[in-house]
Each structure stands twice: as C-alpha cells, then as structure tokens.
Design a protein around this motif. Structure first.
Motif, short mmCIF file in Angstrom:
data_model
loop_
_atom_site.label_atom_id
_atom_site.label_comp_id
_atom_site.label_asym_id
_atom_site.label_seq_id
_atom_site.Cartn_x
_atom_site.Cartn_y
_atom_site.Cartn_z
N ALA A 154 -53.96 9.26 -30.12
CA ALA A 154 -53.18 8.27 -29.37
C ALA A 154 -53.05 6.99 -30.18
O ALA A 154 -53.97 6.60 -30.91
N PRO A 155 -51.91 6.30 -30.06
CA PRO A 155 -51.74 5.03 -30.78
C PRO A 155 -52.78 4.01 -30.35
O PRO A 155 -53.17 3.94 -29.18
N ARG A 156 -53.22 3.20 -31.30
CA ARG A 156 -54.04 2.04 -30.96
C ARG A 156 -53.15 1.02 -30.24
O ARG A 156 -52.01 0.81 -30.63
N ARG A 157 -53.70 0.39 -29.22
CA ARG A 157 -52.91 -0.60 -28.48
C ARG A 157 -53.74 -1.87 -28.35
O ARG A 157 -54.83 -1.87 -27.77
N TYR A 158 -53.22 -2.95 -28.91
CA TYR A 158 -53.88 -4.25 -28.86
C TYR A 158 -53.15 -5.14 -27.86
O TYR A 158 -51.94 -5.03 -27.66
N PHE A 203 -57.78 -7.97 -27.66
CA PHE A 203 -58.51 -6.85 -27.08
C PHE A 203 -57.89 -5.55 -27.57
O PHE A 203 -56.71 -5.49 -27.90
N LEU A 204 -58.71 -4.52 -27.59
CA LEU A 204 -58.26 -3.17 -27.92
C LEU A 204 -58.36 -2.31 -26.67
O LEU A 204 -59.40 -2.31 -25.99
N LEU A 259 -62.37 -8.32 -28.96
CA LEU A 259 -62.47 -8.36 -30.42
C LEU A 259 -62.68 -9.77 -30.94
O LEU A 259 -62.41 -10.06 -32.10
N GLN A 260 -63.18 -10.66 -30.09
CA GLN A 260 -63.36 -12.06 -30.47
C GLN A 260 -64.23 -12.20 -31.71
O GLN A 260 -64.04 -13.10 -32.53
N GLY A 289 -70.43 -4.81 -32.93
CA GLY A 289 -69.86 -4.13 -31.77
C GLY A 289 -68.92 -5.03 -31.00
O GLY A 289 -68.61 -6.14 -31.39
N ALA A 290 -68.45 -4.56 -29.86
CA ALA A 290 -67.51 -5.31 -29.04
C ALA A 290 -67.90 -5.20 -27.57
O ALA A 290 -68.41 -4.19 -27.12
#
Length: 285
Positions: free
Chosen positions: A2-6, A18-19, A28-29, A56-57
């Motif tokens: 699946a595509p990454r979505r930000y 954010f992811l 993702l700060q 990590g996140a």
C-alpha cells in the motif's frame, strides 16, 4: 504494498507530520518538524526510504489531531481547466488546443474536515474532484524524460467554484478564489508509491453519499508529464508548488436541474491510493 500516506496536522499546539497506519497515526516529530515542508518533500523524493524516526514514533488517535493542508501557503497553485473531454463536453466546450490555466491563492485553501465556505455573495458553489501534484524540487525547462522527477507526491483536491462569478469575466480567477473553497489533502502520497504520473487511478466525488463524478486519471487529456513540461516553460517550479489537474464530468452546474452545495452538505473526493478528502459546507458568517 500500500502507498505510504503522510499528513500534516496540529497536535498540542504544534504542526507535525504523521504517517498513516490505518487505525492510528505515527507522530514523526522526532524526524522532521511540522513546519519544515522542504525536509518532508526531500524525504518523499527518496524512493528507497522507509521512514524510521530516531527512537521510534508515538502512536496518535486521528480523532485527536486538527488536519492541516499538506503544503502551508504554497508559492503557486496552478490549475488546469477542461482536462477531461467529457467535462469539457458537458459545459459545451471543445477540448482546448492549449490547456486552460488559472491560479489559485493560498488564502482559498482549506484542510480536510475544515468547513467549506459558501460565501455571502453567491449560492452557486460547485464541487470539482481533482488530482493535486506537489512539486519537490526547483525546476525549469523540463523535458518529458525528466519531468516526473520534479514531483514529490500527490494529494486529493476539491476545486470549489462559484459558477456565476466564474462566468463574470473571460478569466476564471474570481470564481476560483473565494476564501475557504479549495480543499486540499488530507494525505500526501510519495510519487514513487503510485504509477508514473499517477495515471490509471479511479477518481470520484460524492455529495451527501451520492456519487456525482466518477472517472479515471488515465483519461486526463494533458498528463502530469505534459503539464510539467508546459508549465516549466513559463514558470520556475519550486518545492511546495501545487498543480491541480482538472476535474471529470458530473459537476453540479451541468446537471438538470443544477446541483449546488448548500450549508450542511458533506462533499467527499476520493482518489485511488490517495484516500478521501471530506468537508462539510457552511455559510459565511
């Protein structure tokens, strides 16, 4: 895969990236500041990276965030009109020999889930589902072979239009730039995660759950590649610039009777792989 979505959203008073992880977002700060759009665009251009923030996140419930447009105050929002043959035909127009182009102001843009504003001046607010292209690097005089290398990612766009104002002059700008009428987002998907030029993707709009527009980006008369070649002949494209690629047939003004959005309506734009952009219409106060 699946595509990454930000997405870009506000949490705890700060803009953050954010992811998407389906039922939650990864904050993702620790990897990039929410106001550092160039850093995010550089990341999207790296086709081999899977983002793993240091340490990590943090997982975040999407209900806790306030959505923001993927690119805050882009330098240019360049829009193509009449880019699907069926849409040109429904308005009684022949396909243009050269793309119909106009600009949007950043003040017209709103995020996913923000109110889409029907202004006091008009009750003829129409919807237009569109593919948005986000530029990732400075580019001029692109050729077809290199054009797509300038693209960082893609997003959904709703080119909300006041039809009576659009027709008051031969130029469409005034009808396309009322405050709060251009919805953009919520996700920014890396170009590498989609077919070249985001071609062959289903695109549709739904008004209060009813499908109004349904087509495929493969039917665009001017492709993303062709648009980039033409536009970079004129403009220097810069990181964060946005190109809206035109809308399919099925818009409200071309229906019998016409269908315009009113307060309380929910309008959704969905593009395959890019998710759903949704906004509720409110009257200007």
């Amino acid at each position: 895969m699946a595509p990454r979505r930000y997405c870009r959203a506000r949490l705890g008073g700060q803009s953050r990236w954010f992811l998407d992880r389906g039922d939650h977002l990864l904050d993702l700060q620790s990897a990039v500041d929410g106001d550092d759009v160039p850093a995010l665009l550089r990341h999207l251009a790296d086709t081999d990276v899977t983002w793993a923030p240091p340490g990590g996140a943090v997982q975040v419930d999407p209900a806790r965030v306030e959505w923001q447009v993927p690119v805050p105050r882009p330098g240019k929002v360049i829009c193509l009109g009449l880019n699907y043959a069926a849409h040109a035909a429904e308005g009684g127009n022949a396909p243009p020999e050269y793309p119909a182009l106009f600009l949007r102001a950043a003040t017209s843009l709103i995020a996913h889930d923000a109110p889409l504003i029907r202004p006091r001046a008009s009750d003829r607010l129409d919807f237009e589902a569109e593919l948005a292209v986000v530029i990732g690097r400075r580019a001029r005089h692109l050729d077809a072979a290199q054009a797509l290398s300038a693209v960082a990612g893609y997003a959904c766009f709703n080119d909300g239009t006041l039809r009576d104002y659009q027709r008051r002059t031969s130029q469409w700008t005034v009808g396309k730039n009322f405050d709060g009428t251009g919805a953009f987002g919520p996700w920014l998907v890396p170009a590498a995660d989609l077919p070249p030029g985001a071609t062959g993707l289903s695109i549709e709009s739904r008004l209060n759950g009813q499908v109004m527009q349904r087509d495929n980006t493969g039917h665009m008369m001017v492709s993303v590649t062709q648009a980039l070649v033409l536009l970079s002949e004129v403009f220097t494209l810069e990181p964060g610039d946005v190109i809206a690629m035109g809308t399919p047939a099925g818009v409200g003004y071309a229906r019998t009777p016409p269908v315009f959005m009113k307060a309380g309506d929910r309008i959704e734009v969905e593009i395959e792989g890019l998710g759903v952009l949704a906004n509720t219409v409110e009257d200007e106060t």
